[in-house]
Design an enzyme around this catalytic site. Sequence first.
Site, PDB file in Angstrom:
ATOM      1  N   SER A 195     -42.283  76.963  49.588  1.00 18.47           N
ATOM      2  CA  SER A 195     -42.807  75.776  50.253  1.00 18.47           C
ATOM      3  C   SER A 195     -43.655  75.012  49.245  1.00 18.47           C
ATOM      4  O   SER A 195     -44.102  75.593  48.241  1.00 18.47           O
ATOM      5  CB  SER A 195     -43.685  76.217  51.434  1.00 18.47           C
ATOM      6  OG  SER A 195     -44.445  75.137  51.939  1.00 18.47           O
TER       7      SER A 195
ATOM      8  N   TYR B 212     -50.061  81.552  55.585  1.00 15.09           N
ATOM      9  CA  TYR B 212     -48.825  80.914  55.105  1.00 15.09           C
ATOM     10  C   TYR B 212     -48.950  80.562  53.625  1.00 15.09           C
ATOM     11  O   TYR B 212     -48.045  80.833  52.824  1.00 15.09           O
ATOM     12  CB  TYR B 212     -48.571  79.660  55.946  1.00 15.09           C
ATOM     13  CG  TYR B 212     -47.235  78.990  55.732  1.00 15.09           C
ATOM     14  CD1 TYR B 212     -46.098  79.423  56.402  1.00 15.09           C
ATOM     15  CD2 TYR B 212     -47.112  77.898  54.877  1.00 15.09           C
ATOM     16  CE1 TYR B 212     -44.871  78.783  56.222  1.00 15.09           C
ATOM     17  CE2 TYR B 212     -45.898  77.259  54.690  1.00 15.09           C
ATOM     18  CZ  TYR B 212     -44.786  77.703  55.369  1.00 15.09           C
ATOM     19  OH  TYR B 212     -43.573  77.068  55.190  1.00 15.09           O
TER      20      TYR B 212
END
Length: 257
Positions: free
Chosen positions: A139, A152
């Site tokens: 990401s 995350y």
Amino acid sequence: MRLEGRRAIVTGSTSGIGLGIAEALAAAGAEVVLNSFTDSPGDHALADRLAAAHGVAVRYIRADMADGADCRRLVAGAGGCDILVNNAGIQHVAPIEDFPPERWDRVLAINLTSAFHTTAAALPGMRAKGWGRIVNIASAHGLTASPFKAAYVAAKHGLVGLTKTVALETAGQGITCNAICPGYVLTPLVEAQIPDQMAAHGMDRETVIREVMLARQPSRQFATVEEIGEVARFLCSEAARQITGTTISVDGGWTAL
Ligand code: NAD
């Protein structure tokens, strides 16, 4: 760019980016193994739909990416793989003092530890063939941080580190390992974040999308699952055989800021 004769496992591939990648690999002629933790009739119907659309073998195998033994069973059950796409991922948004420890553990397990298990299980077969492609879906949050996404961001930074280590351990063996770092892609995972972001910022849906979610994506446009699929397909090609241990951002300029 054709992938006939290659078997691909894509974790978490019944929706969103994983499904987009599975479609791109099937369209290139690869045999595809779809995965999620649900094992619903819809999951098997999805496999049948892809097989019919692209004229390739497509199977669905249930495995919970939060469970290390299940991760390894997925690879064994598929009969090994030439292409491994570690895509399964979840999000949880909360300030760090309020971050539930069990959510931290689950985000780390699904977004990071699963890739350790599947990679360890897939590598012996890839080494025996002298060919393999591992594509980790990290990401923009593997390269930069945002508030309220501690688990995350930590997991995705960890996945980028794992990517580099696997690349070094496989260099010169016909195997590559890279990470794709998408910015915002409009998928069910992102849809699920919108209410939390609306609550955290006290904004309506359109404002939070424009002013918060896409504020750091200079293009102010979501990437598409088809675009991520094409990048994954390129990384699996022969032309990409010297690309290893790196990240490819698909983020509308986010990490150029
Ligand atoms: P999604 O929620 O649409 O799809 C996630 C998939 O993972 C689903 O198929 C789901 O069934 C599966 N999954 C969830 N938990 C699982 C488990 N325990 N075991 C097996 N499968 C499981 O999400 P998405 O947006 O397509 O995200 C896919 C990946 O891309 C994730 O790793 C995510 O972090 C990453 N990513 C997404 C974006 C984005 O904007 N959507 C941006 C950057 C990175």
